[in-house]
Design a protein around this motif. Sequence first.
Motif, PDB file in Angstrom:
ATOM      1  N   ILE A 176       1.019  -1.208  -0.077  1.00 56.02           N
ATOM      2  CA  ILE A 176      -0.104   0.056   0.233  1.00 56.02           C
ATOM      3  C   ILE A 176       0.868   1.148   0.020  1.00 56.02           C
ATOM      4  O   ILE A 176       1.800   1.349   0.672  1.00 56.02           O
ATOM      5  CB  ILE A 176      -0.891  -0.069   1.209  1.00 56.02           C
ATOM      6  CG1 ILE A 176      -1.903  -1.324   1.206  1.00 56.02           C
ATOM      7  CG2 ILE A 176      -1.803   1.254   1.300  1.00 56.02           C
ATOM      8  CD1 ILE A 176      -2.530  -1.356   2.515  1.00 56.02           C
ATOM      9  N   PHE A 177       0.819   2.028  -0.928  1.00 62.52           N
ATOM     10  CA  PHE A 177       1.316   3.541  -0.949  1.00 62.52           C
ATOM     11  C   PHE A 177       0.461   4.720  -0.941  1.00 62.52           C
ATOM     12  O   PHE A 177      -0.696   4.665  -1.248  1.00 62.52           O
ATOM     13  CB  PHE A 177       1.824   3.667  -2.587  1.00 62.52           C
ATOM     14  CG  PHE A 177       3.273   2.967  -2.730  1.00 62.52           C
ATOM     15  CD1 PHE A 177       4.480   3.294  -2.854  1.00 62.52           C
ATOM     16  CD2 PHE A 177       3.041   1.528  -3.204  1.00 62.52           C
ATOM     17  CE1 PHE A 177       5.542   2.462  -2.992  1.00 62.52           C
ATOM     18  CE2 PHE A 177       4.244   0.736  -3.687  1.00 62.52           C
ATOM     19  CZ  PHE A 177       5.341   1.309  -3.401  1.00 62.52           C
ATOM     20  N   SER A 178       0.800   5.367   0.201  1.00 66.78           N
ATOM     21  CA  SER A 178      -0.010   6.503   0.690  1.00 66.78           C
ATOM     22  C   SER A 178       0.075   7.477  -0.448  1.00 66.78           C
ATOM     23  O   SER A 178       1.057   7.228  -1.373  1.00 66.78           O
ATOM     24  CB  SER A 178       0.432   7.052   2.152  1.00 66.78           C
ATOM     25  OG  SER A 178       1.848   7.551   1.829  1.00 66.78           O
ATOM     26  N   VAL A 179      -0.819   8.544  -0.272  1.00 65.51           N
ATOM     27  CA  VAL A 179      -0.432   9.410  -1.327  1.00 65.51           C
ATOM     28  C   VAL A 179       0.884  10.429  -1.265  1.00 65.51           C
ATOM     29  O   VAL A 179       1.438  10.694  -2.188  1.00 65.51           O
ATOM     30  CB  VAL A 179      -1.656  10.649  -1.217  1.00 65.51           C
ATOM     31  CG1 VAL A 179      -1.529  11.929  -2.098  1.00 65.51           C
ATOM     32  CG2 VAL A 179      -3.231   9.882  -1.670  1.00 65.51           C
ATOM     33  N   GLN A 180       1.149  10.372   0.212  1.00 65.13           N
ATOM     34  CA  GLN A 180       2.324  10.918   0.229  1.00 65.13           C
ATOM     35  C   GLN A 180       3.780  10.224  -0.260  1.00 65.13           C
ATOM     36  O   GLN A 180       4.589  10.727  -0.866  1.00 65.13           O
ATOM     37  CB  GLN A 180       2.911  11.257   1.920  1.00 65.13           C
ATOM     38  CG  GLN A 180       4.061  11.898   2.160  1.00 65.13           C
ATOM     39  CD  GLN A 180       4.311  12.254   3.572  1.00 65.13           C
ATOM     40  OE1 GLN A 180       3.252  12.099   4.382  1.00 65.13           O
ATOM     41  NE2 GLN A 180       5.593  12.529   3.733  1.00 65.13           N
ATOM     42  N   ASN A 181       3.491   8.878  -0.038  1.00 64.44           N
ATOM     43  CA  ASN A 181       4.622   7.867  -0.656  1.00 64.44           C
ATOM     44  C   ASN A 181       4.674   8.244  -1.948  1.00 64.44           C
ATOM     45  O   ASN A 181       5.744   8.219  -2.584  1.00 64.44           O
ATOM     46  CB  ASN A 181       4.320   6.453  -0.671  1.00 64.44           C
ATOM     47  CG  ASN A 181       4.277   5.983   0.986  1.00 64.44           C
ATOM     48  OD1 ASN A 181       3.779   4.980   1.404  1.00 64.44           O
ATOM     49  ND2 ASN A 181       5.271   6.713   1.888  1.00 64.44           N
ATOM     50  N   ILE A 182       3.385   8.294  -2.891  1.00 62.74           N
ATOM     51  CA  ILE A 182       3.611   8.273  -4.174  1.00 62.74           C
ATOM     52  C   ILE A 182       4.169   9.635  -4.729  1.00 62.74           C
ATOM     53  O   ILE A 182       5.054   9.665  -5.600  1.00 62.74           O
ATOM     54  CB  ILE A 182       2.080   7.966  -4.871  1.00 62.74           C
ATOM     55  CG1 ILE A 182       1.565   6.910  -4.518  1.00 62.74           C
ATOM     56  CG2 ILE A 182       2.004   8.385  -6.279  1.00 62.74           C
ATOM     57  CD1 ILE A 182       0.086   6.275  -4.877  1.00 62.74           C
ATOM     58  N   TYR A 183       3.498  10.582  -4.058  1.00 58.19           N
ATOM     59  CA  TYR A 183       3.901  11.960  -4.542  1.00 58.19           C
ATOM     60  C   TYR A 183       5.532  12.209  -4.269  1.00 58.19           C
ATOM     61  O   TYR A 183       6.342  12.656  -5.302  1.00 58.19           O
ATOM     62  CB  TYR A 183       3.513  13.155  -3.773  1.00 58.19           C
ATOM     63  CG  TYR A 183       3.710  14.626  -4.368  1.00 58.19           C
ATOM     64  CD1 TYR A 183       3.035  15.269  -5.342  1.00 58.19           C
ATOM     65  CD2 TYR A 183       4.816  15.277  -3.583  1.00 58.19           C
ATOM     66  CE1 TYR A 183       3.087  16.229  -5.799  1.00 58.19           C
ATOM     67  CE2 TYR A 183       4.870  16.466  -4.203  1.00 58.19           C
ATOM     68  CZ  TYR A 183       4.177  17.110  -5.277  1.00 58.19           C
ATOM     69  OH  TYR A 183       4.433  18.134  -5.972  1.00 58.19           O
ATOM     70  N   GLU A 184       6.092  11.922  -3.425  1.00 59.03           N
ATOM     71  CA  GLU A 184       7.577  11.980  -2.928  1.00 59.03           C
ATOM     72  C   GLU A 184       8.389  11.044  -3.919  1.00 59.03           C
ATOM     73  O   GLU A 184       9.586  11.359  -4.180  1.00 59.03           O
ATOM     74  CB  GLU A 184       7.848  11.692  -1.362  1.00 59.03           C
ATOM     75  CG  GLU A 184       7.340  13.100  -0.814  1.00 59.03           C
ATOM     76  CD  GLU A 184       7.481  12.779   1.040  1.00 59.03           C
ATOM     77  OE1 GLU A 184       8.072  11.725   1.160  1.00 59.03           O
ATOM     78  OE2 GLU A 184       7.306  13.691   1.471  1.00 59.03           O
ATOM     79  N   SER A 185       7.861   9.732  -4.129  1.00 57.41           N
ATOM     80  CA  SER A 185       8.562   8.945  -4.914  1.00 57.41           C
ATOM     81  C   SER A 185       8.749   9.681  -6.569  1.00 57.41           C
ATOM     82  O   SER A 185       9.468   9.353  -7.242  1.00 57.41           O
ATOM     83  CB  SER A 185       7.959   7.631  -5.089  1.00 57.41           C
ATOM     84  OG  SER A 185       8.103   7.082  -3.658  1.00 57.41           O
ATOM     85  N   ILE A 186       7.487  10.146  -7.018  1.00 61.45           N
ATOM     86  CA  ILE A 186       7.153  10.284  -8.501  1.00 61.45           C
ATOM     87  C   ILE A 186       7.816  11.672  -8.733  1.00 61.45           C
ATOM     88  O   ILE A 186       8.503  11.967  -9.585  1.00 61.45           O
ATOM     89  CB  ILE A 186       5.762  10.135  -8.987  1.00 61.45           C
ATOM     90  CG1 ILE A 186       5.371   8.846  -8.498  1.00 61.45           C
ATOM     91  CG2 ILE A 186       5.738  10.605 -10.364  1.00 61.45           C
ATOM     92  CD1 ILE A 186       6.332   7.713  -9.256  1.00 61.45           C
ATOM     93  N   TRP A 187       7.610  12.676  -7.894  1.00 62.84           N
ATOM     94  CA  TRP A 187       7.962  14.042  -8.075  1.00 62.84           C
ATOM     95  C   TRP A 187       9.253  14.473  -7.453  1.00 62.84           C
ATOM     96  O   TRP A 187       9.981  15.567  -7.717  1.00 62.84           O
ATOM     97  CB  TRP A 187       6.705  15.106  -7.591  1.00 62.84           C
ATOM     98  CG  TRP A 187       5.491  15.319  -8.435  1.00 62.84           C
ATOM     99  CD1 TRP A 187       5.460  16.077  -9.590  1.00 62.84           C
ATOM    100  CD2 TRP A 187       4.687  14.432  -8.788  1.00 62.84           C
ATOM    101  NE1 TRP A 187       4.501  15.987 -10.356  1.00 62.84           N
ATOM    102  CE2 TRP A 187       3.696  14.843 -10.178  1.00 62.84           C
ATOM    103  CE3 TRP A 187       4.061  13.488  -8.049  1.00 62.84           C
ATOM    104  CZ2 TRP A 187       2.671  14.230 -10.237  1.00 62.84           C
ATOM    105  CZ3 TRP A 187       3.019  12.694  -8.428  1.00 62.84           C
ATOM    106  CH2 TRP A 187       2.087  13.117  -9.547  1.00 62.84           C
TER     107      TRP A 187
END
Length: 231
Positions: A176-187
């Motif tokens: 499970i990826f939180s929105v914060q996980n996704i944002y910091e990983s991608i951006w």
Amino acid sequence: MKGKKILFADDDPEIREVLRLLLCSEGYTVLEAANGTKLLELLDDSVDLVILDVMMPGLGGYAACAEVRKRSAVPVLFLTAKSQDSDKTMGFSVGGDDYLVKPFSYTELISRVKAMLRRYYVYGAKHGESGDVIHCCGSIELDPGQGVVRQNGREVALTDTEYRIFHLLATHRKRIFSVQNIYESIWDEPYFYNSNNTVMVHIRNIRRKLGDDPHNCQTIRTVWEKGYRIE
């Protein structure tokens, strides 16, 4: 990333001159247009990044981006005075990858440009990565070697940012990826609460392109109050 070709459109000739001088000073090849129609005439496979003003006479930025997305997965940066969340949502909905609000510092613009090009070429879909095909669920598969997602054997037209989000989830299935996980990983930048909408719009775009029923998403699943995952 010097030598990469950047195509930008803005109806203000002074802004075009400043951007041209700034980008050229960083070693980029620059093509400029006064509106979206001219930008589309100049767009070809040699372009590495598109920068779009939103409010232009004739074909505006949102409409131009939608047309770009019919032809290419090239990264698109919106550069605009429109700063409302609804404006950003619209930009991401039509296929934009990032959004920079005027007035902005030249340092921030160059940092965004360099980051987008780096993600596209080093971490993204431009050249693909090594690895076997990953079967995600049903008829959907991720092909890291080609840098594409396919459904029933046909390529799904994801933008660079959408591809990288899908790649992140598909290569860590069941996590499970939180929105914060996704944002910091991608951006690759710090997360703030208003980044939530940015991630959610891209997830919605991916689901739409994969044909998921919005009330029963089968590919990228929402884990209530926790985040997203692919089974």
